[in-house]
Design a protein around this motif. Structure first.
Motif, PDB file in Angstrom:
ATOM      1  N   ARG A 363     -76.855 -40.678  29.723  1.00  0.00           N
ATOM      2  CA  ARG A 363     -77.353 -41.931  29.195  1.00  0.00           C
ATOM      3  C   ARG A 363     -77.638 -42.907  30.315  1.00  0.00           C
ATOM      4  NH1 ARG A 363     -73.983 -46.014  25.733  1.00  0.00           N
ATOM      5  NH2 ARG A 363     -75.242 -47.610  26.692  1.00  0.00           N
ATOM      6  N   LEU A 364     -78.724 -43.619  30.209  1.00  0.00           N
ATOM      7  CA  LEU A 364     -79.046 -44.628  31.214  1.00  0.00           C
ATOM      8  C   LEU A 364     -78.404 -45.932  30.808  1.00  0.00           C
ATOM      9  CD1 LEU A 364     -82.824 -43.938  31.444  1.00  0.00           C
ATOM     10  CD2 LEU A 364     -81.162 -43.488  33.228  1.00  0.00           C
TER      11      LEU A 364
ATOM     12  N   PHE B  13     -82.843 -46.028  18.701  1.00  0.00           N
ATOM     13  CA  PHE B  13     -82.216 -44.736  19.023  1.00  0.00           C
ATOM     14  C   PHE B  13     -81.700 -44.190  17.705  1.00  0.00           C
ATOM     15  CE2 PHE B  13     -81.436 -47.058  23.075  1.00  0.00           C
ATOM     16  CZ  PHE B  13     -82.190 -46.244  23.894  1.00  0.00           C
ATOM     17  N   LEU B  16     -80.163 -46.638  15.145  1.00  0.00           N
ATOM     18  CA  LEU B  16     -79.747 -47.882  15.791  1.00  0.00           C
ATOM     19  C   LEU B  16     -80.943 -48.597  16.415  1.00  0.00           C
ATOM     20  CD1 LEU B  16     -76.959 -49.273  17.152  1.00  0.00           C
ATOM     21  CD2 LEU B  16     -78.064 -48.291  19.154  1.00  0.00           C
ATOM     22  N   ALA B  18     -81.968 -50.731  19.086  1.00  0.00           N
ATOM     23  CA  ALA B  18     -81.410 -51.245  20.341  1.00  0.00           C
ATOM     24  C   ALA B  18     -82.142 -52.509  20.778  1.00  0.00           C
ATOM     25  CB  ALA B  18     -81.483 -50.180  21.419  1.00  0.00           C
ATOM     26  N   PRO B  37     -73.564 -60.093  24.449  1.00  0.00           N
ATOM     27  CA  PRO B  37     -72.376 -59.248  24.382  1.00  0.00           C
ATOM     28  C   PRO B  37     -72.693 -57.774  24.680  1.00  0.00           C
ATOM     29  CG  PRO B  37     -73.027 -60.020  22.194  1.00  0.00           C
ATOM     30  CD  PRO B  37     -73.898 -60.715  23.164  1.00  0.00           C
ATOM     31  N   ASN B  38     -71.685 -56.967  24.889  1.00  0.00           N
ATOM     32  CA  ASN B  38     -71.888 -55.537  25.158  1.00  0.00           C
ATOM     33  C   ASN B  38     -72.692 -54.899  24.031  1.00  0.00           C
ATOM     34  OD1 ASN B  38     -68.759 -55.856  26.425  1.00  0.00           O
ATOM     35  ND2 ASN B  38     -70.347 -54.913  27.656  1.00  0.00           N
ATOM     36  N   GLY B  39     -73.620 -54.039  24.433  1.00  0.00           N
ATOM     37  CA  GLY B  39     -74.414 -53.337  23.423  1.00  0.00           C
ATOM     38  C   GLY B  39     -75.527 -54.179  22.839  1.00  0.00           C
ATOM     39  N   ALA B  40     -75.818 -55.329  23.455  1.00  0.00           N
ATOM     40  CA  ALA B  40     -76.854 -56.202  22.920  1.00  0.00           C
ATOM     41  C   ALA B  40     -78.252 -55.637  23.155  1.00  0.00           C
ATOM     42  CB  ALA B  40     -76.742 -57.587  23.550  1.00  0.00           C
ATOM     43  N   GLY B  41     -78.357 -54.709  24.094  1.00  0.00           N
ATOM     44  CA  GLY B  41     -79.668 -54.131  24.380  1.00  0.00           C
ATOM     45  C   GLY B  41     -80.284 -54.634  25.671  1.00  0.00           C
ATOM     46  N   LYS B  42     -79.474 -55.264  26.517  1.00  0.00           N
ATOM     47  CA  LYS B  42     -79.992 -55.845  27.765  1.00  0.00           C
ATOM     48  C   LYS B  42     -80.499 -54.756  28.714  1.00  0.00           C
ATOM     49  CE  LYS B  42     -75.910 -57.665  28.616  1.00  0.00           C
ATOM     50  NZ  LYS B  42     -75.128 -57.112  27.517  1.00  0.00           N
ATOM     51  N   SER B  43     -79.649 -53.758  28.971  1.00  0.00           N
ATOM     52  CA  SER B  43     -80.080 -52.690  29.879  1.00  0.00           C
ATOM     53  C   SER B  43     -81.254 -51.920  29.301  1.00  0.00           C
ATOM     54  CB  SER B  43     -78.934 -51.721  30.135  1.00  0.00           C
ATOM     55  OG  SER B  43     -77.860 -52.392  30.727  1.00  0.00           O
ATOM     56  N   THR B  44     -81.282 -51.815  27.971  1.00  0.00           N
ATOM     57  CA  THR B  44     -82.391 -51.107  27.343  1.00  0.00           C
ATOM     58  C   THR B  44     -83.709 -51.821  27.628  1.00  0.00           C
ATOM     59  OG1 THR B  44     -80.855 -50.349  25.660  1.00  0.00           O
ATOM     60  CG2 THR B  44     -83.185 -50.129  25.162  1.00  0.00           C
ATOM     61  N   GLU B 177     -76.650 -56.475  36.080  1.00  0.00           N
ATOM     62  CA  GLU B 177     -75.275 -56.879  36.376  1.00  0.00           C
ATOM     63  C   GLU B 177     -74.938 -56.776  37.866  1.00  0.00           C
ATOM     64  OE1 GLU B 177     -72.364 -55.683  33.579  1.00  0.00           O
ATOM     65  OE2 GLU B 177     -73.753 -55.846  31.890  1.00  0.00           O
ATOM     66  N   HIS B 210     -73.090 -60.972  33.162  1.00  0.00           N
ATOM     67  CA  HIS B 210     -72.062 -61.499  32.258  1.00  0.00           C
ATOM     68  C   HIS B 210     -71.383 -62.738  32.845  1.00  0.00           C
ATOM     69  CE1 HIS B 210     -72.053 -58.570  29.064  1.00  0.00           C
ATOM     70  NE2 HIS B 210     -72.102 -57.582  29.937  1.00  0.00           N
TER      71      HIS B 210
HETATM   72  N1  LIG Z   1     -79.952 -43.318  25.529  1.00  0.00           N
HETATM   73  C1  LIG Z   1     -79.346 -43.867  24.448  1.00  0.00           C
HETATM   74  N2  LIG Z   1     -79.146 -43.127  23.353  1.00  0.00           N
HETATM   75  C2  LIG Z   1     -78.565 -43.664  22.268  1.00  0.00           C
HETATM   76  N3  LIG Z   1     -78.133 -44.928  22.191  1.00  0.00           N
HETATM   77  C3  LIG Z   1     -78.281 -45.714  23.270  1.00  0.00           C
HETATM   78  C4  LIG Z   1     -78.900 -45.218  24.449  1.00  0.00           C
HETATM   79  N4  LIG Z   1     -78.935 -46.218  25.368  1.00  0.00           N
HETATM   80  C5  LIG Z   1     -78.362 -47.283  24.776  1.00  0.00           C
HETATM   81  N5  LIG Z   1     -77.972 -46.987  23.520  1.00  0.00           N
HETATM   82  C6  LIG Z   1     -77.358 -47.919  22.576  1.00  0.00           C
HETATM   83  O1  LIG Z   1     -78.206 -49.041  22.508  1.00  0.00           O
HETATM   84  C7  LIG Z   1     -77.450 -50.246  22.434  1.00  0.00           C
HETATM   85  C8  LIG Z   1     -77.834 -51.153  23.585  1.00  0.00           C
HETATM   86  O2  LIG Z   1     -77.387 -50.592  24.801  1.00  0.00           O
HETATM   87  P1  LIG Z   1     -77.543 -51.310  26.184  1.00  0.00           P
HETATM   88  O3  LIG Z   1     -77.063 -50.376  27.217  1.00  0.00           O
HETATM   89  O4  LIG Z   1     -78.932 -51.816  26.323  1.00  0.00           O
HETATM   90  O5  LIG Z   1     -76.556 -52.532  26.048  1.00  0.00           O
HETATM   91  P2  LIG Z   1     -76.237 -53.674  27.100  1.00  0.00           P
HETATM   92  O6  LIG Z   1     -76.645 -54.939  26.476  1.00  0.00           O
HETATM   93  O7  LIG Z   1     -76.780 -53.337  28.418  1.00  0.00           O
HETATM   94  O8  LIG Z   1     -74.640 -53.619  27.102  1.00  0.00           O
HETATM   95  P3  LIG Z   1     -73.628 -53.720  28.323  1.00  0.00           P
HETATM   96  O9  LIG Z   1     -73.316 -55.154  28.491  1.00  0.00           O
HETATM   97  O10 LIG Z   1     -72.445 -52.954  27.838  1.00  0.00           O
HETATM   98  O11 LIG Z   1     -74.278 -53.104  29.497  1.00  0.00           O
HETATM   99  C9  LIG Z   1     -75.981 -49.828  22.478  1.00  0.00           C
HETATM  100  O12 LIG Z   1     -75.502 -49.801  21.153  1.00  0.00           O
HETATM  101  C10 LIG Z   1     -76.020 -48.450  23.058  1.00  0.00           C
HETATM  102  O13 LIG Z   1     -74.961 -47.681  22.558  1.00  0.00           O
END
Ligand SMILES: Nc1ncnc2c1ncn2[C@@H]1O[C@H](COP(=O)(O)OP(=O)(O)OP(=O)(O)O)[C@@H](O)[C@H]1O
Ligand SMILES: [Mg+2]
Lengths: 365, 254
Positions: A363-364, B13, B16, B18, B37-44, B177, B210
């Motif tokens: 996972r990225l 995904f 979900l 994202a 917050p964590n899992g908000a979708g920022k890295s996505t 981050e 964060h």
């Molecule tokens: N490759 C993937 N396959 C399935 N679900 C994914 C994938 N990548 C991210 N997700 C889900 O998408 C949502 C957003 O993930 P993301 O990594 O963008 O969060 P984030 O805001 O960067 O959180 P963090 O602060 O923890 O880094 C999360 O619920 C994560 O579990």
């Protein structure tokens, strides 16, 4: 303690660190060029064999050691190079053209075969390439009109600038042929490694995602790596054919593929030295074993014992020992010893210790 | 026209969502932060800009180019560089080699010229090294330039990743981050570097972070996200006092 001060960029770009290191390599080169004058035909033949294996090892090293793509199928490319060379020679093409052409053809075929395999990773790629290696046996039998099938083929003497060279008649000239090829391949390899292409291979090996983020086209770069790797392996195959004199569908079996991969792992993945160290082990192991057997026979009484598969078994054991205790291979060990001397007395035991590797997932994040 | 324009982008995904119909744009020369917050979708969002993922609808434009028409490896050639939340360096290579890979998008040579290491390749190498050494000086990495990544401490790796991204000579720098896991002193350094990257190098910065101290210290505008959607957008002070943002953070904490 030896410290190299750097004052301009060329010191990082040129392949040697300083004059001291350069002179060591020049001495080594002089020794191997002078070898025919102090070695008998038998040991010269052994040296030739080692160098051919080293060229094959360099071929696989590009793909596996530097690009991180495991292949258990490289015997197939040895076979392709070997047959391409002989078929061209039989067709009347002069050796000086047939030989490089055999390498280029093998490289192109390797790349074409690689394209569907590019999506595979790690163990899956290894299995796919191994399957190909097994298939080659049948392909050689099926294409009997060109390859001679089970009956095999004989390598003719080759004409190099008017000299007729063959392994038995003129071992010295044959040795020089192989030596020159190995030097040229090594120099080309060094050049690639200090240029963007070689670095993009390393980037792919260590992290495909960030290689991509740096603008490296993953599929294209892997295909190029396959092509170069197969091309060099093809050259080694052509030399192997000439060296063996005769060969058939069983000469380049999948066992050779496995042996080649084991060889570079033992030698040290990701280094040019590794290919040579590995080849020395592969080349001299049978000699070493027969001497050891005689020795054991003399002590324990009784004539020489024949144990089938002994050589391969011992080879496997050496491999396991290296994976457990020196994953960086012989080159890694050599590197540590050299560092010890260079830093004396400041070497620390944990200098090469791997840091805890951070959790890796597909996972990225 | 903004440097980066993201319009109505959605990515799922499986079940979900994202990133949920998200729009925002980043102006030339600013530092823009994404919080949530964590899992908000920022890295996505970063991975979408990098073209690792393709959104199911919406558009992403950078500097006039439609990024959705490009391959992942072409994004860098337009001048977008990034770091990764979980550090993705070339582990078995030295710091110097890592940064030199950053120069890849400026490669003029080809297989044959490199094989013979022609004078033009040599010249290109000298230029690459000149560029990279300046970044090593800028980020104080001299002590590590010949060290392999595999033996480096976490804090140094973070900096090397920023250095490698800068080596590509980007127009837009994506930092995922940059301060996570860093000590207080290292975070302060990072803060000044981000400031310098914007002011001296003129590079636009989009970062996920964060650490609110860092965010309000360096950024001009902040986007707050939760569950893939936009909660608030404005100056750091505005976003921090936004009731929806406070709610999202407290809601997740509780
Ligand atoms: N490759 C993937 N396959 C399935 N679900 C994914 C994938 N990548 C991210 N997700 C889900 O998408 C949502 C957003 O993930 P993301 O990594 O963008 O969060 P984030 O805001 O960067 O959180 P963090 O602060 O923890 O880094 C999360 O619920 C994560 O579990
Ligand atoms: Mg994240």
């Amino acid at each position: 303690m030896r410290i190299v001060f750097k004052t301009n960029y060329m010191q990082d770009i040129r392949p040697w660190k300083d004059g001291y290191q350069l002179s060591l390599y020049l001495i080594l080169l002089a020794v191997v060029f002078a070898a025919p004058f102090f070695m008998d035909a038998f040991y010269l033949g052994e040296m030739t064999n080692v160098l051919i294996w080293a060229i094959a090892g360099l071929g696989l090293m590009i793909l596996t050691g530097h690009t991180g793509q495991a292949s258990l199928g490289h015997a197939a490319f040895l076979a392709m190079g070997c047959y391409a060379n002989i078929i061209l020679l039989d067709a009347g093409v002069p050796f000086m053209i047939a030989f490089p052409l055999a390498g280029i053809l093998t490289g192109i075929i390797g790349m074409v075969i690689a394209i569907p395999a590019l999506r595979l990773h790690g163990i899956y790629l290894a299995i796919a390439t191994m399957a190909m290696s097994i298939l080659v046996d049948d392909i050689i039998v099926l294409t009997e009109p060109w390859t001679g099938g089970v009956g095999g083929k004989y390598a003719p003497p080759v004409n190099i600038f008017g000299f007729m060279v063959d392994r038995w008649g003129t071992p010295r000239e044959f040795y020089y042929l192989v030596l020159v090829v190995s030097v040229i391949v090594t120099l080309g390899y060094i050049n690639l490694l200090r240029a963007p292409l070689g670095r993009s291979f390393i980037a792919l090996r260590d992290s495909e995602v960030s290689a991509q983020a740096m603008g490296i086209d993953v599929a294209r770069t892997k295909a190029i790596s396959f092509a170069i790797s197969c091309g060099i392996t093809g050259l080694a195959g052509a030399l192997m054919g000439l060296f063996a004199g005769a060969f058939n569908n069983e000469t380049f079996s999948v066992v050779i593929s496995i042996q080649l991969l084991m060889m570079i792992v033992i030698g040290g993945l990701g280094s040019i030295h590794g290919a040579f160290f590995g080849a020395i082990i592969v080349g001299f192991l049978p000699q070493f074993l027969s001497i050891a057997k005689e020795w054991v026979g003399a002590i324990a009484g009784g004539s020489s014992v024949a144990i089938p598969g002994l050589e391969f078994g011992i080879f496997g054991m050496i491999l396991i020992i290296f994976i457990l205790f020196e994953p960086m291979g012989i080159y890694g060990r050599w590197f540590k010893i050299r560092t010890w001397f260079e830093l004396f007395p400041f070497y620390r035991k944990d200098m090469f210790k791997r840091q805890k590797s951070y959790l890796k997932t597909e996972r990225l994040r | 026209m903004s440097l980066l324009e993201i319009e109505n982008v959605t990515l799922k995904f499986g079940g979900l969502t994202a990133v949920d119909n998200l729009s925002f744009s980043v102006e030339q020369g600013e530092v823009f932060a994404i919080v949530g917050p964590n899992g908000a979708g920022k890295s996505t969002v970063f991975n979408l800009i990098s073209r690792f993922y393709t959104p199911i609808n919406g558009s992403i434009h950078f500097d006039g180019h439609d990024l959705l028409k490009e391959k992942a490896s072409d994004v860098a050639s337009h001048g977008v560089a990034r770091t990764f939340q979980n550090i993705e360096l070339f582990e078995q290579a030295t710091v110097l080699e890592n940064l030199l890979v950053g120069r890849h998008r400026h490669r003029q040579s080809n297989f044959l010229t490199e094989l013979f290491f022609t004078p033009s390749v040599k010249k290109q190498e000298i230029q690459s090294r000149h560029y990279v050494e300046e970044i090593i000086d800028f980020l104080d990495l001299q002590a590590y330039r010949e060290k392999r990544i595999a033996g480096l401490p976490y804090g140094v790796r973070k900096v090397v990743e920023v250095a490698r991204a800068l080596a590509t000579d980007p127009k837009l720098l994506l930092l995922d981050e940059p301060a996570s896991g860093l000590s207080v002193e290292e975070t302060t350094d990072m803060r000044w570097w981000i400031d310098d990257i914007r002011r001296q190098m003129g590079i636009t910065v989009l970062m996920v972070e964060h650490d609110m101290g860092l965010v309000s210290g360096v950024s001009d505008r902040v986007l707050a996200m939760a569950d893939g959607a936009r909660l608030a957008l404005g100056t750091p002070a505005e976003v921090q006092s936004d009731p929806a943002v406070i709610e999202a953070y407290l809601g997740h904490a509780a």
